[in-house]
Design a protein around this motif. Sequence first.
Motif, PDB file in Angstrom:
ATOM      1  N   THR A  66     -36.182   5.044  -9.491  1.00 32.30           N
ATOM      2  CA  THR A  66     -35.346   4.041  -9.675  1.00 32.30           C
ATOM      3  C   THR A  66     -34.206   4.510 -10.449  1.00 32.30           C
ATOM      4  N   ASP A  67     -33.498   3.329 -11.056  1.00 29.61           N
ATOM      5  CA  ASP A  67     -32.422   3.565 -11.946  1.00 29.61           C
ATOM      6  C   ASP A  67     -32.985   4.430 -13.494  1.00 29.61           C
ATOM      7  N   ASP A  68     -34.156   4.073 -13.580  1.00 27.63           N
ATOM      8  CA  ASP A  68     -34.566   4.747 -15.000  1.00 27.63           C
ATOM      9  C   ASP A  68     -34.397   6.377 -14.839  1.00 27.63           C
ATOM     10  N   THR A  69     -34.679   7.033 -13.757  1.00 23.76           N
ATOM     11  CA  THR A  69     -34.839   8.319 -13.501  1.00 23.76           C
ATOM     12  C   THR A  69     -33.317   8.723 -13.081  1.00 23.76           C
ATOM     13  N   ALA A 111     -42.746  -2.752 -14.820  1.00 27.30           N
ATOM     14  CA  ALA A 111     -43.894  -1.772 -14.592  1.00 27.30           C
ATOM     15  C   ALA A 111     -43.168  -0.382 -14.428  1.00 27.30           C
ATOM     16  N   ASP A 112     -41.934  -0.099 -13.771  1.00 30.25           N
ATOM     17  CA  ASP A 112     -41.418   1.130 -13.606  1.00 30.25           C
ATOM     18  C   ASP A 112     -40.995   1.619 -14.738  1.00 30.25           C
ATOM     19  N   THR A 113     -40.427   0.693 -15.676  1.00 26.03           N
ATOM     20  CA  THR A 113     -39.835   1.250 -16.864  1.00 26.03           C
ATOM     21  C   THR A 113     -40.660   1.598 -17.901  1.00 26.03           C
TER      22      THR A 113
HETATM   23 MG   LIG Z   1     -36.120   0.886 -12.820  1.00 25.49          MG
END
Ligand SMILES: [Mg+2]
Length: 301
Positions: free
Chosen positions: A49-52, A251-253
């Motif tokens: 997602t945006d994080d990576t 949860a993703d972050t």
């Molecule tokens: Mg994200």
Amino acid sequence: MTWQDRATGALLGTFAGDALGMPWEGAPPDAIPAVLDMEPARLGAGTYTDDTEMAIALAESLVRRDGVDAEDLARAFLAAYDPRRGYGGGTTQVLSLWREGVAVTQAAQRVFDGQGSLGNGAAMRVAPVAVRFHADAGVVSAQARRSAQVTHAHPVGIDGAAAQAAAIAAALYGDDPLAAALVAARTQEVRDALGELATRTEGALEPHLLGDGGGVPSRADRSVAAAVVAGARAGSFEAAVTVAVRAGGDADTTGAMAGAIAGARFGAASIPARWLAVLEDGERGRSHVETLAVRLAERAR
Ligand SMILES: [Mg+2]
């Protein structure tokens, strides 16, 4: 464990934690299974997602400029931007302001009624800064804060990134990530969140203790504290990311940040093969992330 394995672990750990957490974003803790696998969600199983996506852009800019250069970093974020990756509202607004011609140093201060974002968007992507500058805690903190300010003007958003970077850098050395995060934190909010969670989880690292009833909020102080405690205390990469994702909420972050710390602690070789095998590859996927980890680690030597 080699230095390169730890450095690659910090970046691939971000990616794996992000991809594992994505299907459970917004879920309450009791809806999330005890054993995690890469489930299909948004762009498919094993996608980030945006994080990576932002961590990749930050790593590319660091390799190019050998330090945080706000203008180059903003260009990298814009070039990488893919709305399908699920960006937060504040960051989306900042990127729009840049496209409209607002100065890179001004846009972050214009969002959230002039307060700037206190979300975890700067902390979630900070692993490349820790890898490049891990040798000096003061430089890690300064570079992490500089990388955060491009999109996050609120002191808590910036401080969360510095605490998370300090935790990863300590893990790369085999030092205590939680102690390092507490030393790096300057705001009362981040210090209190770290201290409170450390006390609450003493002796039992349970998912429901890391968040509140509905999961981990996306505020930088609360989510960085959850990730640092999970990453510092769990006994393996799998255990760290599992407890972070199962805490629910963002949860993703939380998964990405706990994955960065645990990847640095235990090395890339500790990431379960059943997870690694599913990560998206190609031009901006797993092998690109591994190449960036090698470049940053070489520069850090
Ligand atoms: Mg994200």
